[in-house]
Design a protein around this motif. Sequence first.
Motif: not given
Length: 206
Positions: A110-120, A125-132, A87-93
Amino acid sequence: MNKFLLVISLILTLVSPAAAQYSAQLSAAETVVKGSSRGAGFIAIYEDALGALGEYRTGFGGYSDLGAKVAIIDLDAKSAAGDVGLMLGLDTKYQVMELRIQDPMDLSIGGMTEISLFSHVTNISFGGFVIGSYPIALNSGRHITPFGRVIMRIDRTDPDFGTADSDFNIGLNIGGSLELSSSTKAIAEIQLDNQSAFMMGVQFGL
């Protein structure tokens, strides 16, 4: 309490099992100070997998930071397609509220993107979030900081054999950090999502 349970039930109803998010939140709402950085290491217990995660965050502007996550995910051998993936992920807030300047809490968007690599299968994923979050002072002078994140994202699943599928998902993360020293924190988090999980680890200054 009833409203809280209703929100969690709604989130769990909306999420789809087609794809999975593995990176979680793993920090409170405050951003890393410009010119400094921190690292972290975590273990994760998912519904049908185990993971080991690492994170690097750096501050690049006023109230802004950037984080990169990497993980090894070991799917349960009992599943139909058990294997080990990356899994590789990148985010900024960006921090929009700060308790230190008399705001009611620390709040970031913030916003994020993530990629998960399996053999099958490959999950993207990409989207936005709120953190409190809200730091609470202990008698020792250290702080414990409960935090929560709501994330809205698009998950795309691309199996090796089959048709790619995209879904809109909403996830909730609830956790807390405990100061061990001026530069080190212990963190635990529960993820309520299409891949629910419990994570714990240590965050440290670099």
